[in-house]
Each structure stands twice: as structure tokens, then as C-alpha cells.
Design an enzyme around this catalytic site. Structure first.
Site: not given
Ligand code: SF4
Length: 236
Positions: A124, A232, A206, A209
Site C-alpha cells: 500500500c 491503506c 484493489c 485485497c
């Protein structure tokens, strides 16, 4: 010309934050946006994850042409990229695609595959926090769409706050909005929404995830599920 240029050219940004944070706490959303647009002019931008375009719709009514920064990590769902493209076509904003210094392939060659599974904080940082930090360097302030009810770490945030990490002002106009308010605003105004919302993804990050969530579960429980991570790092 902005208030910064006309009234008090040497005004300290942290002073602005302190007085505005107190004055605007609980103020109507559009009043917060108007204050920020008048204060920072073209030196304010908006960041969006392209989960929905509610904040983009709100801000573009007050400040058409505003820069909208989207961090393109290389790991997004196709639906998220499609939402970005639709936003660019529909709203009077300037979408800027922000990319990390390495492509996904370059990162995997340097650090090995599936960094997101082995060290999501580093992933991240490299693919979200660092590139956004660089992109924000040209601005004095940024609009964010965080809301208090989303995570525990957002409950004590302020509508206008000093972003210590980046040395700039952060404006959170919908901080107090509930999910119901979001849903009503989106429906009443025909706002663009990432289609994954209708497929069990109330919170979208994303692809590697983000998992779908069952009705009634914490909307963010599908983010970094089982990894002990809920942010993140952009908003910490
Ligand atoms: Fe990497 Fe996952 Fe973070 Fe995206 S959300 S940058 S894939 S760890």
C-alpha cells in the site's frame, strides 16, 4: 484570485485550519466546499477511489474543472477503471491518473510476487501512499471523501484538518454523512456508482485485497480480510 492571495498573503496555513475547523464543524456540506474553493482556488484538488462519484458531483457543482486524483495501483477491478473513465466523460472535472513509480511487473521483479499478501503495508505504501503524496505536492489542500462511520480511526477526524504527513490542508466535507445519506444523495442525483456495489462490494479497493461482504456485515470487512489491516495508510 483566492482569499489567500487577497486578504492575508502571509497567513499561516495551520492558523487557517484551526479557525476553519472550529467554524465549519457541523456546517452544511456545500458551505464547507464553498469555503475551501474560495480559500484555495486552483491549489485544491480532490482524491477519489472511484467507489462512487458523490463527492465529485458535490464539488464539481461549486468548482467545475477541479483536478480529481485517482491512484491507479495496477491492481484495480476493471469496474473501477470503468468508473474512472465514466466520471471523466460525465462530470466537469479534470481526472488525473496517478501511478506508482514501478509497474506491477517491475515491483514483482524487484520484490517478488504477491507483495500484497506478504506485506500489505509495504505494498500500500509503494502503490498508494507514496504516489499520492508526490501528486499532492503541487497543491495546498485536498478534498477527501472519508466518513466517520467507516472506521474507528476516522471517528475523531475533523471537517477541516492539518495533514501533518504532507504539510497541507485536508478537507472532509462528507465526514458526518451516514451510509443512508450517501445512498439517498446518489439516488436523488443519479450519481455514478462503481457497479461492484450492486454485486456485494460495499467498500472497494484493489482486487487482490477486496472480497464481497454478506448483507448486514461490516461494509469494510471485505478489505484486507484476515490481515489485521483496515486502512491503506493514505488517511492515517
Ligand atoms: Fe497492494 Fe492490496 Fe494495498 Fe492494493 S490494497 S496497494 S494490492 S496491499
Amino acid at each position: 484570485m483566492t482569499l489567500l492571495e487577497t486578504d492575508r498573503p502571509t497567513l499561516d496555513l495551520e492558523d487557517i485550519v484551526e479557525s476553519a475547523a472550529t467554524a465549519l464543524e457541523g456546517a452544511p456540506t456545500l458551505e464547507v466546499i464553498r469555503w475551501a474553493a474560495a480559500t484555495f482556488g486552483d491549489r485544491i484538488c480532490l482524491t477519489s477511489s472511484m467507489s462512487d462519484a458523490a463527492l465529485i458531483h458535490l464539488v464539481s457543482k461549486v468548482k467545475p474543472g477541479i483536478d480529481v486524483l485517482f491512484v491507479d495501483t495496477g491492481y484495480h477491478f476493471a469496474e473501477t477503471i470503468g468508473t474512472r473513465d465514466a466520471v471523466e466523460a460525465v462530470y466537469p472535472v479534470n481526472v488525473i491518473n496517478v501511478t506508482p513509480s514501478r509497474t506491477v511487473a517491475e515491483q514483482e521483479a524487484a520484490l517478488g510476487p504477491r507483495l500484497n499478501g506478504r506485506n500489505p503495508d509495504l505494498c500500500c505504501h509503494l502503490r498508494k501512499v507514496e504516489p499520492l503524496g508526490k501528486a499532492l505536492e503541487g497543491y495546498m489542500a485536498w478534498f477527501s471523501g472519508i466518513r466517520r462511520e467507516e472506521t474507528a480511526s476516522r471517528r475523531d477526524r475533523r471537517v477541516v484538518e492539518w495533514d501533518r504527513k504532507r504539510g497541507m490542508v485536508k478537507v472532509n466535507p462528507i465526514l458526518d454523512w451516514t451510509q443512508q445519506q450517501m445512498d439517498d444523495y446518489i439516488e436523488d442525483n443519479g450519481v455514478l456508482v462503481n457497479p461492484l456495489h450492486y454485486d456485494g462490494y460495499p467498500s472497494i479497493g484493489c482486487e487482490p485485497c477486496t472480497q464481497p461482504v454478506a448483507p448486514g456485515e461490516d461494509p469494510r470487512s471485505g478489505r484486507w480480510a484476515g490481515m489485521g489491516k483496515s486502512e491503506c495508510g493514505i488517511h492515517l
